[in-house]
Write a protein that holds these residues in place. Structure first.
Motif, mmCIF file in Angstrom:
data_model
loop_
_atom_site.group_PDB
_atom_site.id
_atom_site.type_symbol
_atom_site.label_atom_id
_atom_site.label_comp_id
_atom_site.label_asym_id
_atom_site.label_seq_id
_atom_site.Cartn_x
_atom_site.Cartn_y
_atom_site.Cartn_z
ATOM 1 N N TYR A 361 0.859 -0.840 0.255
ATOM 2 C CA TYR A 361 -0.074 -0.140 -0.243
ATOM 3 C C TYR A 361 0.878 0.913 -0.352
ATOM 4 O O TYR A 361 2.100 1.200 0.754
ATOM 5 C CB TYR A 361 -0.996 0.097 1.573
ATOM 6 C CG TYR A 361 -1.787 1.194 1.086
ATOM 7 C CD1 TYR A 361 -2.874 1.445 0.336
ATOM 8 C CD2 TYR A 361 -1.137 2.483 2.103
ATOM 9 C CE1 TYR A 361 -3.563 3.154 0.537
ATOM 10 C CE2 TYR A 361 -2.185 3.308 2.145
ATOM 11 C CZ TYR A 361 -2.966 3.708 2.017
ATOM 12 O OH TYR A 361 -3.949 5.333 1.462
ATOM 13 N N ASN A 362 0.891 2.084 -1.051
ATOM 14 C CA ASN A 362 1.026 3.140 -1.053
ATOM 15 C C ASN A 362 0.604 4.585 -0.090
ATOM 16 O O ASN A 362 -0.099 4.927 -0.916
ATOM 17 C CB ASN A 362 1.777 3.830 -2.786
ATOM 18 C CG ASN A 362 2.641 4.738 -3.082
ATOM 19 O OD1 ASN A 362 3.094 5.657 -1.966
ATOM 20 N ND2 ASN A 362 3.437 5.000 -3.746
ATOM 21 N N TYR A 363 1.380 4.736 0.766
ATOM 22 C CA TYR A 363 0.426 5.883 1.226
ATOM 23 C C TYR A 363 1.121 7.470 1.419
ATOM 24 O O TYR A 363 -0.130 8.317 0.778
ATOM 25 C CB TYR A 363 0.665 5.950 2.872
ATOM 26 C CG TYR A 363 1.816 5.652 3.283
ATOM 27 C CD1 TYR A 363 2.842 6.683 3.057
ATOM 28 C CD2 TYR A 363 2.686 4.483 2.936
ATOM 29 C CE1 TYR A 363 4.478 6.713 3.520
ATOM 30 C CE2 TYR A 363 4.287 4.712 3.934
ATOM 31 C CZ TYR A 363 5.186 5.564 3.664
ATOM 32 O OH TYR A 363 6.432 5.424 4.083
ATOM 33 N N TYR A 364 1.195 7.070 0.086
ATOM 34 C CA TYR A 364 2.790 8.448 -0.832
ATOM 35 C C TYR A 364 0.743 8.821 -2.062
ATOM 36 O O TYR A 364 0.303 10.385 -2.006
ATOM 37 C CB TYR A 364 3.253 9.098 -1.592
ATOM 38 C CG TYR A 364 4.148 8.684 -0.586
ATOM 39 C CD1 TYR A 364 5.493 9.628 0.115
ATOM 40 C CD2 TYR A 364 5.424 7.112 -0.645
ATOM 41 C CE1 TYR A 364 5.983 10.588 0.826
ATOM 42 C CE2 TYR A 364 6.581 7.387 0.518
ATOM 43 C CZ TYR A 364 6.461 9.202 0.921
ATOM 44 O OH TYR A 364 8.215 8.697 1.957
ATOM 45 N N GLN A 365 0.237 7.735 -2.112
ATOM 46 C CA GLN A 365 -0.557 7.975 -3.791
ATOM 47 C C GLN A 365 -1.779 7.600 -2.954
ATOM 48 O O GLN A 365 -3.081 7.751 -4.304
ATOM 49 C CB GLN A 365 -0.533 7.931 -5.015
ATOM 50 C CG GLN A 365 1.007 8.104 -5.287
ATOM 51 C CD GLN A 365 2.026 7.851 -6.806
ATOM 52 O OE1 GLN A 365 1.360 6.915 -6.795
ATOM 53 N NE2 GLN A 365 2.753 7.532 -6.723
ATOM 54 N N ASP A 366 -2.276 7.031 -1.785
ATOM 55 C CA ASP A 366 -3.247 6.354 -1.276
ATOM 56 C C ASP A 366 -3.636 5.307 -2.132
ATOM 57 O O ASP A 366 -4.683 5.320 -2.458
ATOM 58 C CB ASP A 366 -4.359 7.525 -1.516
ATOM 59 C CG ASP A 366 -5.576 6.759 0.075
ATOM 60 O OD1 ASP A 366 -6.058 6.477 0.030
ATOM 61 O OD2 ASP A 366 -6.603 7.666 -0.316
#
Length: 578
Positions: A361-366
């Motif tokens: 899960y890329n929390y930068y790009q949600d």
């Protein structure tokens, strides 16, 4: 505009008044295709220059002499023998042809009165000066034309002289309505070419003027016009030709700024956007026009090497700039590799042996991303690999940013040199530009560096309110204007985000009127690379707001406080101080 039949008619009308009854006192041949005849007239000595140059056929009366060769050519010697002391009896033009006949009477060796004629043909590459007897037998010519050169007419001693009529054009001076309409309708061209292809002595410019006066669509053919339109065109045509028949001439030169665009013996209304300079004499006009044209040509020839250096450098820098921009585009994804490295550090424990992809899960790009993994490396090594890619692209990006900035500055500077070469009006201007190019490394100096002093002055104009406006023609003059001329209370103008001249209004400490602001902005627009645009944005500020960064190239300034206005580049009506 080449000499057309109407200009030749103007020349003939002028020569008649000054040459008839004058006596020839000297004949010289300065060039292989040029004669200089000195005449004793009632007003004193006059010099008639006749040129049969294929690129510049010309005839006019003036005062200046030209250096002649030590040994006179054969044609010159022949003329001296026959008409060296002859008297001019007539000057004429057949129909509206680009031909002038000069009739001369003289006494031969036996003391008998004889008649001779010079035919001056002003027809571009077919131009010639032909000497004949009273029965039109050619005695000699400045150019010999054999049957191998022309199948239409030989110009050789002993041949009969005649004017070739290849195009079968009609005389425009006396033409009936029926003949006029029939002549036009026989042409498949649009109206303008139909006119100049149908009638002798009509140039494309004059044909366009007649259509403009008649308010006709020049894209239409004669067959497209109804009878009323054709009648209207015929009436305008005959009115125009009446001015020629009545010798109602008004010689003018048309200028775009300080560059001569065209000339005419009768004012042209479709040139109303150009500045008009009238002359009392067609000879004076031709001397002035071709002197100015020759100056511009000479400056362009002398600046050819400099323009080539600038053009080559501009092309090279444009290619380099595009390559750098593409390389910069390739570094846009650098942050992705940093994110991958951080996500592997966070979620790498989930990787199993031989996994080639990490879903995280890329929390930068949600959102969820799939990160490629090298199964031969540990999670930590995969993370370091992505961080290394990120750092490499980041360094490349930072280096490219600086390179792109430098290349863009170089392009902008070279563009100012190109604009300065376009604005150059004399050899001193070129010398200043060359000195600047030596200083900046574009031209090698063959001897020890010695900074050239500014010899030519910036252009000087007076606004309609009487304020002096100075315009730099090159970067050295721009620096002079921006930092040495005037005071900090003066107003400075420059076209926005484009190469152009620096313009300074000397205010004498006064509040200048709006008209002066506008005229200064027009000058900045005109002497810029955007002069062809309809709407041009110009920045203006007080001179005290200008700064020159240390080590910057000539002509480069920065300012952070300014106003702007939109204008055009039309400077007609702004008085230039000579």
């Amino acid at each position: 505009m080449a000499l057309d039949g109407i200009t030749v008619a103007n020349i003939v009308a002028e020569l008649k008044t000054q040459m008839i009854d004058s006596r020839i006192s000297k004949i010289a041949q300065p060039e292989h295709d040029e004669l200089m005849i000195t005449l004793k007239t009632k007003e004193g000595n006059k010099r008639l220059l006749i040129s049969a140059s294929p690129s510049l056929p010309l005839i006019y009366l003036g005062d200046k002499n030209k250096k002649s060769p030590m040994v006179a050519p054969n044609f010159c010697m022949l003329l001296r023998k026959h008409i060296g002391t002859g008297r001019i009896t007539n000057v004429s033009q057949p129909s509206l042809e680009r031909v002038i006949f000069i009739d001369i009477e003289h006494f031969d060796e036996l003391g008998d009165l004889k008649q001779k004629r010079l035919a001056i043909e002003l027809m571009g590459k077919h131009s010639n000066i032909i000497f004949m007897d009273h029965e039109s037998n050619i005695i000699d010519s400045i150019k010999h034309i054999s049957s191998h050169v022309s199948s239409v007419r030989e110009v050789l001693p002993g041949r009969k002289y005649f004017i070739p009529d290849q195009a079968h054009k009609l005389s425009p001076l006396k033409i009936s309505e029926t003949a006029f309409i029939e002549a036009l309708k026989s042409k498949a061209d649009t109206i303008v070419p139909a006119l100049y292809k149908s009638f002798v002595g009509i140039s494309p410019t004059v044909a366009e003027e007649i259509c403009y006066i008649a308010d006709l669509n020049t894209m239409a053919t004669p067959k497209d016009l109804d009878s009323d339109c054709l009648l209207h065109l015929y009436r305008q045509f005959t009115l125009f030709m009446e001015r020629v028949s009545e010798e109602d001439f008004y010689p003018v030169i048309y200028f775009d700024g300080d560059k001569p665009v065209d000339y005419s013996s009768i004012p042209l209304t479709h040139y109303e956007d150009y500045t008009k300079e009238p002359y009392d004499s067609i000879s004076e006009l031709l001397i002035a026009y071709y002197d100015k044209k020759a100056l511009i040509t000479r400056i362009r020839q002398k600046s050819a090497d400099l323009r080539h250096v600038v053009a080559t450098a501009l092309e090279r820098n444009h290619k380099k700039y595009q390559l750098q921009l593409r390389q910069l585009e390739d570094t846009k994804d650098r942050d992705k590799f940093k994110e991958y490295g951080e996500l592997i550090n966070i979620y790498g424990y989930e990787l199993k042996e031989n996994d080639k992809v990490l879903v995280a899960y890329n929390y930068y790009q949600d959102k969820e991303v799939k990160i490629p993994i090298d199964p031969t490396l540990t999670p930590s090594q995969n993370s370091q690999k992505y961080f290394a890619k990120y750092n490499k692209k980041k360094r490349t990006y930072e280096a490219l940013l600086e390179l792109v900035r430098e290349t863009k500055e170089e392009i902008d500077y070279l563009s100012t040199l190109s604009n300065a070469l376009e604005n150059a009006t004399g050899e001193e201007d070129l010398q200043e530009i060359k000195e600047e190019m030596i200083q900046t490394g574009y031209v090698r100096k063959r001897h020890e560096k010695k900074k050239v002093k500014i010899k030519s002055a910036p252009l000087h104009f007076l606004s309609s309110d009487g304020y002096s406006i100075f315009v730099g023609k090159n970067n050295l003059q721009n620096d002079e204007i921006s930092f040495n001329l005037g005071s900090n209370k003066d107003w400075w103008f420059h076209v926005k985000d484009a190469p152009g001249s620096h313009v300074l209004v000397v205010t004498n400490g006064e509040e200048i009127p709006d008209a002066t602001y506008l005229e200064a902005a027009k000058l900045a627009a005109h002497f810029s690379s955007r002069r062809e645009s309809d709407k041009i944005e110009v920045d203006y500020t007080l001179r005290k707001n200008l700064k020159k960064p240390t080590g910057s190239k000539p002509g480069f300034v920065v300012y952070y406080t300014n106003y702007s206005m939109i204008t055009d580049s039309d400077i007609k009506g702004i008085h230039q101080v000579h």
